[in-house]
Design a protein around this motif. Structure first.
Motif, short mmCIF file in Angstrom:
data_model
loop_
_atom_site.label_atom_id
_atom_site.label_comp_id
_atom_site.label_asym_id
_atom_site.label_seq_id
_atom_site.Cartn_x
_atom_site.Cartn_y
_atom_site.Cartn_z
N ARG A 15 -23.70 9.75 94.71
CA ARG A 15 -22.98 10.45 95.78
C ARG A 15 -23.90 11.43 96.52
NH1 ARG A 15 -17.21 12.30 94.28
NH2 ARG A 15 -17.07 12.18 96.53
N LYS A 16 -25.01 10.92 96.97
CA LYS A 16 -26.01 11.62 97.79
C LYS A 16 -26.86 12.63 97.04
CE LYS A 16 -23.71 10.93 102.19
NZ LYS A 16 -23.29 11.54 103.43
N SER A 17 -26.62 12.84 95.76
CA SER A 17 -27.49 13.70 94.95
C SER A 17 -28.49 12.81 94.23
CB SER A 17 -26.69 14.49 93.90
OG SER A 17 -25.99 15.53 94.50
N ARG A 18 -29.73 13.26 94.17
CA ARG A 18 -30.77 12.49 93.48
C ARG A 18 -30.96 13.07 92.08
NH1 ARG A 18 -37.05 12.04 95.18
NH2 ARG A 18 -37.03 14.05 94.20
N PHE A 19 -30.92 12.20 91.07
CA PHE A 19 -31.10 12.58 89.67
C PHE A 19 -32.36 11.90 89.15
CE2 PHE A 19 -26.66 13.29 90.41
CZ PHE A 19 -26.33 14.38 89.63
N LEU A 20 -33.26 12.68 88.59
CA LEU A 20 -34.51 12.16 88.02
C LEU A 20 -34.56 12.57 86.55
CD1 LEU A 20 -37.39 10.88 88.36
CD2 LEU A 20 -38.17 13.21 88.80
N ALA A 21 -34.57 11.58 85.66
CA ALA A 21 -34.65 11.86 84.22
C ALA A 21 -36.06 11.57 83.74
CB ALA A 21 -33.66 11.00 83.45
N THR A 22 -36.60 12.49 82.95
CA THR A 22 -37.90 12.31 82.32
C THR A 22 -37.71 12.53 80.83
OG1 THR A 22 -38.98 13.20 84.28
CG2 THR A 22 -40.32 13.02 82.29
N ALA A 23 -38.03 11.51 80.02
CA ALA A 23 -37.88 11.60 78.56
C ALA A 23 -39.27 11.56 77.94
CB ALA A 23 -37.04 10.43 78.06
N CYS A 24 -39.54 12.49 77.02
CA CYS A 24 -40.86 12.61 76.40
C CYS A 24 -40.75 12.71 74.89
CB CYS A 24 -41.56 13.89 76.88
SG CYS A 24 -41.75 14.02 78.62
N PRO A 25 -41.75 12.17 74.18
CA PRO A 25 -41.80 12.40 72.73
C PRO A 25 -42.32 13.81 72.45
CG PRO A 25 -43.64 11.03 73.43
CD PRO A 25 -42.79 11.26 74.64
N LEU A 26 -41.90 14.39 71.34
CA LEU A 26 -42.30 15.75 70.95
C LEU A 26 -42.86 15.75 69.54
CD1 LEU A 26 -39.14 17.85 71.88
CD2 LEU A 26 -41.25 17.73 73.15
N ASP A 27 -43.71 16.73 69.25
CA ASP A 27 -44.16 16.96 67.89
C ASP A 27 -43.50 18.18 67.28
OD1 ASP A 27 -45.89 14.78 67.63
OD2 ASP A 27 -47.48 15.84 68.70
N SER A 28 -43.14 19.15 68.13
CA SER A 28 -42.60 20.41 67.61
C SER A 28 -41.77 21.10 68.67
CB SER A 28 -43.75 21.32 67.17
OG SER A 28 -44.50 21.70 68.32
N GLU A 29 -41.12 22.19 68.28
CA GLU A 29 -40.36 23.01 69.22
C GLU A 29 -41.29 23.64 70.25
OE1 GLU A 29 -37.53 25.74 67.43
OE2 GLU A 29 -37.39 24.45 65.67
N ALA A 30 -42.48 24.04 69.83
CA ALA A 30 -43.45 24.64 70.76
C ALA A 30 -43.83 23.64 71.86
CB ALA A 30 -44.69 25.10 70.01
N ASP A 31 -43.95 22.36 71.48
CA ASP A 31 -44.22 21.30 72.47
C ASP A 31 -43.11 21.26 73.52
OD1 ASP A 31 -46.59 20.33 71.54
OD2 ASP A 31 -45.77 18.45 70.77
N ALA A 32 -41.88 21.37 73.06
CA ALA A 32 -40.73 21.31 73.97
C ALA A 32 -40.82 22.40 75.02
CB ALA A 32 -39.42 21.42 73.19
#
Length: 193
Positions: A15-32
């Protein structure tokens, strides 16, 4: 549980809004926390996200109505049995209000579509071990270690009387492997973590 092999990106217009999802692997909370700073687009209206590392998890609606963005993203992660995963869904507002239900479907659906397209690997908790042993035991121990599925050799350092091997093994096999090395070397090997 599974983890992502690499970063995955998925984009859609709702509905005219653009959604971009990026999924990444992590090793730790600090990485996040570090990845969030890199993946957030300051030109976007909202950078909503969720991550899970073991039992720890966090999510953010980033200005969207409470519970309409971060929680559906986390549910997409959990729904696909993923661990050590971060998903950021960035929205550029297109002028049409989606309502609470529409936002939940848009954020959760974009995250889920991105995760479905991502390459995944079964996640195995690993324990780190290191072994110091003499040259006389080295060949036999390395041959036996090679027979264990899931063993990852990290380092092999030589010194004047032998070598030090550092490796990771599936956590449930760590004790068994330690006993095997002690038995093979008649107690001469020194095992550490």
């Amino acid at each position: 549980m599974y983890t992502l092999d690499r970063t995955e990106i998925f984009e859609q217009d709702i509905r005219k809004s653009r959604f971009l999802a990026t999924a990444c692997p992590l090793d730790s909370e600090a990485d996040a926390k570090a990845l969030l700073a890199d993946l957030s687009d300051p030109s976007a209206n909202h950078n909503c996200w969720a991550w899970r590392v073991g039992q720890a998890y966090r999510f953010s609606d980033d200005g969207e109505p409470s519970g309409t963005a971060g929680k559906p993203i986390l549910q997409a992660i959990d729904g696909q049995a993923l661990d050590r995963t971060l998903v950021v869904v960035t929205r550029w507002f297109g002028g049409i209000l989606l309502g609470s239900g529409g936002l939940m479907r848009a954020y959760g659906g974009t995250a889920a579509a991105c995760l479905r397209a991502a390459a995944k690997t079964e996640y195995v908790e690993r324990a780190a071990l290191s072994v110091s042993l003499g040259f006389s035991d080295l060949a036999l121990v390395k041959a036996r270690l090679g027979a264990f599925a899931g063993l990852v050799m990290d380092d092999e350092t030589y010194h004047e009387t032998g070598a030090r091997l550092s490796f990771r093994v599936p956590a449930e096999k760590a004790e068994e492997i330690g006993r095997m090395i002690v038995d093979l070397t008649s107690g001469r090997a020194e095992i550490g973590n």
